[in-house]
Structures are given as C-alpha cells and as structure tokens.
Design an enzyme around this catalytic site. Structure first.
Site, PDB file in Angstrom:
ATOM      1  N   ARG A 170       0.777  -1.077  -0.077  1.00 40.77           N
ATOM      2  CA  ARG A 170       0.170  -0.015  -0.010  1.00 40.77           C
ATOM      3  C   ARG A 170       0.969   1.521   0.100  1.00 40.77           C
ATOM      4  NH1 ARG A 170      -1.457   2.238   4.958  1.00 40.77           N
ATOM      5  NH2 ARG A 170       0.118   1.729   6.290  1.00 40.77           N
ATOM      6  N   ARG A 174      -3.115  10.593   2.435  1.00 41.56           N
ATOM      7  CA  ARG A 174      -3.862  10.965   3.337  1.00 41.56           C
ATOM      8  C   ARG A 174      -4.737  12.269   2.789  1.00 41.56           C
ATOM      9  NH1 ARG A 174       0.579  12.576   7.822  1.00 41.56           N
ATOM     10  NH2 ARG A 174       1.035  10.313   8.392  1.00 41.56           N
ATOM     11  N   ARG A 247      21.170  -5.216   2.842  1.00 40.97           N
ATOM     12  CA  ARG A 247      21.123  -4.037   1.881  1.00 40.97           C
ATOM     13  C   ARG A 247      22.017  -2.948   2.621  1.00 40.97           C
ATOM     14  NH1 ARG A 247      16.928  -1.377   0.352  1.00 40.97           N
ATOM     15  NH2 ARG A 247      15.530  -1.967   1.901  1.00 40.97           N
ATOM     16  N   ARG A 278      18.562  10.662  -0.612  1.00 46.20           N
ATOM     17  CA  ARG A 278      18.260  11.796   0.324  1.00 46.20           C
ATOM     18  C   ARG A 278      19.158  12.524   0.633  1.00 46.20           C
ATOM     19  NH1 ARG A 278      15.158   9.079   5.578  1.00 46.20           N
ATOM     20  NH2 ARG A 278      17.183   8.528   6.267  1.00 46.20           N
ATOM     21  N   GLU A 301      22.759  10.514   1.040  1.00 52.63           N
ATOM     22  CA  GLU A 301      22.773   8.677   1.248  1.00 52.63           C
ATOM     23  C   GLU A 301      22.512   8.141  -0.224  1.00 52.63           C
ATOM     24  OE1 GLU A 301      20.155   8.841   5.519  1.00 52.63           O
ATOM     25  OE2 GLU A 301      19.240   7.780   3.713  1.00 52.63           O
ATOM     26  N   TYR A 349      14.891  -6.451  10.961  1.00 59.45           N
ATOM     27  CA  TYR A 349      14.946  -4.800  11.107  1.00 59.45           C
ATOM     28  C   TYR A 349      14.130  -4.440  12.518  1.00 59.45           C
ATOM     29  CZ  TYR A 349      14.532   0.015  10.566  1.00 59.45           C
ATOM     30  OH  TYR A 349      14.510   1.340  11.067  1.00 59.45           O
ATOM     31  N   ASP A 351      12.934  -0.958  14.709  1.00 56.82           N
ATOM     32  CA  ASP A 351      12.995   0.298  15.180  1.00 56.82           C
ATOM     33  C   ASP A 351      13.512   0.492  16.423  1.00 56.82           C
ATOM     34  OD1 ASP A 351      12.361   1.982  12.926  1.00 56.82           O
ATOM     35  OD2 ASP A 351      10.380   1.736  13.041  1.00 56.82           O
TER      36      ASP A 351
HETATM   37  C1  LIG Z   1      20.076   3.566   8.138  1.00 56.20           C
HETATM   38  C2  LIG Z   1      19.282   3.389   9.220  1.00 56.20           C
HETATM   39  C3  LIG Z   1      18.164   4.239   9.685  1.00 56.20           C
HETATM   40  C4  LIG Z   1      17.382   3.870  10.920  1.00 56.20           C
HETATM   41  N1  LIG Z   1      16.630   4.875  11.561  1.00 56.20           N
HETATM   42  C5  LIG Z   1      15.634   4.808  12.349  1.00 56.20           C
HETATM   43  C6  LIG Z   1      14.840   5.501  12.843  1.00 56.20           C
HETATM   44  O1  LIG Z   1      14.715   6.799  12.279  1.00 56.20           O
HETATM   45  N2  LIG Z   1      14.014   5.263  13.951  1.00 56.20           N
HETATM   46  C7  LIG Z   1      14.408   4.190  14.645  1.00 56.20           C
HETATM   47  O2  LIG Z   1      13.427   3.940  15.537  1.00 56.20           O
HETATM   48  N3  LIG Z   1      15.192   3.206  14.210  1.00 56.20           N
HETATM   49  C8  LIG Z   1      15.974   3.463  13.091  1.00 56.20           C
HETATM   50  N4  LIG Z   1      17.055   2.641  12.847  1.00 56.20           N
HETATM   51  C9  LIG Z   1      17.037   1.367  13.626  1.00 56.20           C
HETATM   52  C10 LIG Z   1      17.971   1.274  14.686  1.00 56.20           C
HETATM   53  O3  LIG Z   1      19.475   1.531  13.935  1.00 56.20           O
HETATM   54  C11 LIG Z   1      18.177   0.151  15.255  1.00 56.20           C
HETATM   55  O4  LIG Z   1      16.927  -0.108  16.118  1.00 56.20           O
HETATM   56  C12 LIG Z   1      19.105   0.044  16.413  1.00 56.20           C
HETATM   57  O5  LIG Z   1      20.708   0.375  16.107  1.00 56.20           O
HETATM   58  C13 LIG Z   1      19.554  -1.368  16.860  1.00 56.20           C
HETATM   59  O6  LIG Z   1      20.361  -1.513  18.071  1.00 56.20           O
HETATM   60  P1  LIG Z   1      21.033  -3.071  18.252  1.00 56.20           P
HETATM   61  O7  LIG Z   1      21.697  -2.714  19.573  1.00 56.20           O
HETATM   62  O8  LIG Z   1      20.300  -4.299  17.814  1.00 56.20           O
HETATM   63  O9  LIG Z   1      22.202  -2.789  17.176  1.00 56.20           O
HETATM   64  P2  LIG Z   1      23.403  -2.007  16.855  1.00 56.20           P
HETATM   65  O10 LIG Z   1      23.231  -0.607  17.003  1.00 56.20           O
HETATM   66  O11 LIG Z   1      24.010  -2.392  15.603  1.00 56.20           O
HETATM   67  O12 LIG Z   1      24.682  -2.569  17.820  1.00 56.20           O
HETATM   68  C14 LIG Z   1      25.029  -3.838  17.964  1.00 56.20           C
HETATM   69  C15 LIG Z   1      26.711  -3.646  18.212  1.00 56.20           C
HETATM   70  O13 LIG Z   1      27.267  -4.716  18.275  1.00 56.20           O
HETATM   71  C16 LIG Z   1      28.513  -4.314  18.232  1.00 56.20           C
HETATM   72  N5  LIG Z   1      29.494  -5.659  17.536  1.00 56.20           N
HETATM   73  C17 LIG Z   1      28.866  -6.393  16.661  1.00 56.20           C
HETATM   74  N6  LIG Z   1      29.922  -7.657  16.258  1.00 56.20           N
HETATM   75  C18 LIG Z   1      30.831  -7.499  17.525  1.00 56.20           C
HETATM   76  C19 LIG Z   1      31.737  -8.323  17.978  1.00 56.20           C
HETATM   77  N7  LIG Z   1      32.148  -9.526  17.265  1.00 56.20           N
HETATM   78  N8  LIG Z   1      32.500  -7.849  18.923  1.00 56.20           N
HETATM   79  C20 LIG Z   1      32.151  -6.576  19.646  1.00 56.20           C
HETATM   80  N9  LIG Z   1      31.061  -6.011  19.539  1.00 56.20           N
HETATM   81  C21 LIG Z   1      30.462  -6.311  18.278  1.00 56.20           C
HETATM   82  C22 LIG Z   1      28.729  -3.578  17.052  1.00 56.20           C
HETATM   83  O14 LIG Z   1      29.882  -2.641  16.850  1.00 56.20           O
HETATM   84  C23 LIG Z   1      27.286  -2.502  17.527  1.00 56.20           C
HETATM   85  O15 LIG Z   1      27.815  -1.606  18.143  1.00 56.20           O
HETATM   86  C24 LIG Z   1      17.641   2.745  11.599  1.00 56.20           C
HETATM   87  C25 LIG Z   1      18.625   1.683  11.125  1.00 56.20           C
HETATM   88  C26 LIG Z   1      19.363   1.966   9.889  1.00 56.20           C
HETATM   89  C27 LIG Z   1      20.035   1.074   9.531  1.00 56.20           C
END
Ligand SMILES: Cc1cc2nc3c(=O)[nH]c(=O)nc-3n(C[C@H](O)[C@H](O)[C@H](O)COP(=O)(O)OP(=O)(O)OC[C@H]3O[C@@H](n4cnc5c(N)ncnc54)[C@H](O)[C@@H]3O)c2cc1C
Length: 368
Positions: A170, A174, A247, A278, A301, A349, A351
């Site tokens: 979809r 709005r 991706r 963007r 980007e 994915y 948020d």
């Molecule tokens: C381009 C983009 C835009 C986004 N925009 C939004 C938004 O506008 N609003 C929203 O709500 N969410 C957004 N998100 C989602 C958001 O980024 C995630 O929800 C969040 O970062 C997830 O946190 P995490 O702790 O799971 O992962 P991460 O932030 O990736 O943390 C994982 C950590 O593990 C570490 N790590 C990995 N492997 C190892 C290893 N072997 N040894 C030690 N450390 C390690 C990494 O270095 C990293 O620091 C976006 C995501 C992307 C990709």
C-alpha cells in the site's frame, strides 16, 4: 567475575546491561568499535549532533518505552516532515493534501480523491505483474512518476518494471493537511544526541571498546557466566551455513560554510538522475531552521549493494535469507549459555522502540 558478558554497546546491549545491573548483576559490555551506542551513535561536529550511521528519529506508540527513554535523555518535539524534491519541484510527504494541492491545484479532499481515482481508472492493470503497475493501481500516474518511481529505482538498483509487485502493498495517502510522517503518539530526538542517552544507560557499568568478541572468544567467555550477543548471528557461527545478506547505504557527509542548506532535516530526491536518495541536514533535528550558526553538516545517502565485509544495515526480507536465518536460529537455541538479541543477533529490522521493548522483555524473563 561477571554474571553477563554483553557483546555490543548498542541500544539492545545497553538496555540489557542497565536492567541487569539494576537487579544486582555484574555486567561487562564490550564493543569492537571505538565508541558506544552502536548504529544510533551521534557525534559532535561543529556543535551539531551528526547521526553517523543514518538519520534516527525516535517514534513510538508505546508509552512505557517513551517514559523509559525519557529517564535517560531529554527529548525535543521534532516531528518528521520530509520534503520531496523532484527536479526542483518541492512536495510535502507523506502524500497528503499539501502534496495534492501543489501537484494539481486541488483544494478539497473530494477533488484530490477524484483526481487519483481518474488516474487509477485510466491506467488500471487487473493483475499487476511488477511494482510499476502495482503503484499506479494504488496512487495513479502523477504521484508514481514524480514521487515513487525514481526513488524506488535508486533504492533497489533496478527499474520498477523489473521489481515484484508485492514490495509495495500500500502507499498511504492522506486527505488531510498533515505532514507528520509517522503515525506515532510520541516522537522526538534527544537534545544531547543518542550517544548521551546510551552513556546514561551505561552509567557505572564497565565498558571495553575496540574489543572484538570473535577475535578473543575463549578468553572473553571465561570472564562471565553468560553471554548476551548482539553481533551478526552468522558471524558467531563462523558463517558455517553461509552468509546472511543485507542491503547497504553509503553516507557522504560534508560540513558547509553556511547556516542553513535546505531548511529541513530530510529532503528526498525522487528523480532518477540525482544519484543519491536523500540529503539529511543534521542541525534541523534539534535546532529548527531559525537557529543561528555559521556552519551546517549534511549527509547524502546512496543506496548500495552489500557485500561481505561492508557495514550490514538492512536484513534482506526474502525466502532464502529467512530460511538461512531459521537454520542459524536452531543452532542458537542449542546454545543455552548465549542469548542472541538485537537487529544483528536476530537478523531483523527493528526500530529503536521495538529494540527497547524486546530487550526489556528478554532481560525481565532472564532475571525472573
Ligand atoms: C540507516 C538506518 C536508519 C534507521 N533509522 C531509524 C529511525 O529513524 N528510527 C528508529 O526507531 N530506528 C531506526 N533504525 C533502527 C536502529 O538503528 C536500530 O533499532 C538499533 O540500532 C538497533 O540496536 P542494536 O543494539 O540491536 O544494534 P547495533 O546498534 O548495531 O549494535 C550492535 C553492536 O554490536 C557491536 N558488535 C557487533 N559484532 C561485535 C563483535 N564481534 N564484538 C564486539 N562488538 C560487536 C557493533 O559494533 C554494534 O555497536 C535505523 C536503522 C538504519 C540501518
């Protein structure tokens, strides 16, 4: 020495560490990067909080999560209202009465609806075979040509006629004058940036940066009773079933000698000729366009194909990768001393609000 070794100082790891520590557990947090906060890391450039791994806007309908983050950071009232630039014509997003007025000069919702209906009917395809036919069925030709086609083709790196129809189920339209992108009750950006939010979550907890778990696994495992792993799940298992695909996005960040480059935090370039998708102007996440200051920081980007070794951004949501993840999940479930979490550990994915929700649920179940 520790109850938990937490691999990853991102949002999942930080929430887990905070809650476990508050419950009296000893935690060690490690990250292979040279900073905390994972992908929500913001760094100070010319007094502006720059989102290094892509623009992050906090939005949620979950009051518990909103109250939770507000304990660790003060949020502003930022509302995401992107603007689309199509060959110099500017349109409000998401598609709403402001967009339709600019596109066709229509004044009322009924006029806008009639215009869309007229275009849909004239070009309707019974069984849409590709994304182009599907999008035209949904919003008609003008919106598709100016606001969907070029952007989508850049995102996926191929023509809309070569993309499957199911990608777009979809396209929200709005019939109100509301430019607020998210349908969320709560929305904002931390005034001091996300890094400060994560630093507050990790306050008083031992953190070791530049420490790659996979490079020194045995010694690190020996430090704690249990491991919380938020890195890529396939890397944990040495890719033995194959590599999961992602991706990617490439960011080109530049500091400019001007106070205000584009007047908005997010401008989408929806034509196919402009190579980027963007431009983000970071200061507008916090200041609004009237704040003085002589410099500004922008990030262009570019959508990019991912290859092993690149920064993994978005999991690929298809059958092949879903099946591969399911096999890794089976291996993970057999590792009862390791808890896999977060966007990389669960190949999902998420948020930010969902990551917090899930981390809170997991740590509560763990401590119960
Ligand atoms: C381009 C983009 C835009 C986004 N925009 C939004 C938004 O506008 N609003 C929203 O709500 N969410 C957004 N998100 C989602 C958001 O980024 C995630 O929800 C969040 O970062 C997830 O946190 P995490 O702790 O799971 O992962 P991460 O932030 O990736 O943390 C994982 C950590 O593990 C570490 N790590 C990995 N492997 C190892 C290893 N072997 N040894 C030690 N450390 C390690 C990494 O270095 C990293 O620091 C976006 C995501 C992307 C990709």
């Amino acid at each position: 020495m520790y109850d938990y070794l937490i691999v990853g100082a991102g949002l999942f790891g930080a929430v887990f560490a905070h809650e476990a520590t508050a419950a009296g557990k000893r935690c060690l947090v490690i990250d292979k990067r040279d900073h905390i906060a994972g992908n929500i890391y913001t760094e100070d450039v010319e007094g502006i909080a720059v989102h290094r791994y892509g623009a992050h806007i906090f939005h949620t309908n979950n009051k518990e999560v909103w109250d939770y983050v507000n304990r660790f950071a003060e949020f502003n009232r930022y509302t995401n209202s992107p603007v689309a630039n199509y060959k110099g014509e500017l349109y409000n997003m998401p598609f709403n009465m402001n967009t339709f007025n600019k596109m066709w000069g229509v004044i009322t919702p009924a006029e806008a609806q009639a215009k869309i209906e007229e275009q849909r009917a004239a070009h309707y395809t019974e069984n849409p075979q590709n994304l182009e036919e599907q999008a035209i069925n949904l919003v008609g030709t003008d919106i598709y040509e100016k606001l969907v086609k070029g952007y989508t083709e850049k995102q996926w790196g191929r023509p809309c006629t070569a993309l499957p129809a199911f990608i777009i189920k979809r396209l929200p339209v709005r019939f109100t004058f509301d430019n607020n992108y998210f349908n969320a009750l709560y929305q904002g950006i931390p005034n001091e940036g996300y890094t400060a939010l994560v630093a507050n979550l990790l306050d008083g907890i031992e953190v070791r940066l530049n420490t790659d778990y996979l490079a020194d696994r045995a010694a690190l495992d020996a430090l704690a009773k249990k491991v919380v792993y938020t890195g890529p799940i396939d890397a944990y298992f040495d890719y033995k079933l194959g590599a999961l695909q992602y991706r990617s996005v490439r960011f080109e960040t530049e500091t400019l000698d001007m106070p205000n480059y584009q007047g908005n935090a997010v401008v989408n370039y929806t034509d196919s000729e402009t190579p980027y998708t963007r431009i983000i102007e970071h200061k507008h996440f916090v200041f609004g366009s009237t704040e003085p200051g002589t410099k500004t920081v922008i990030s262009r980007e570019y959508s990019a194909e991912w290859k092993p070794g690149d920064e993994p951004y978005y999991p690929v949501n298809d059958e092949e990768n879903g099946a591969l993840y399911a096999r890794y999940k089976e291996l993970a479930d057999a590792h009862s001393h390791v808890l896999f979490g977060g966007r990389l550990g669960e190949y999902k994915y998420y948020d930010m609000d969902r990551v917090i929700e899930v981390a809170l649920a997991r740590v509560r179940a763990e401590l119960a």
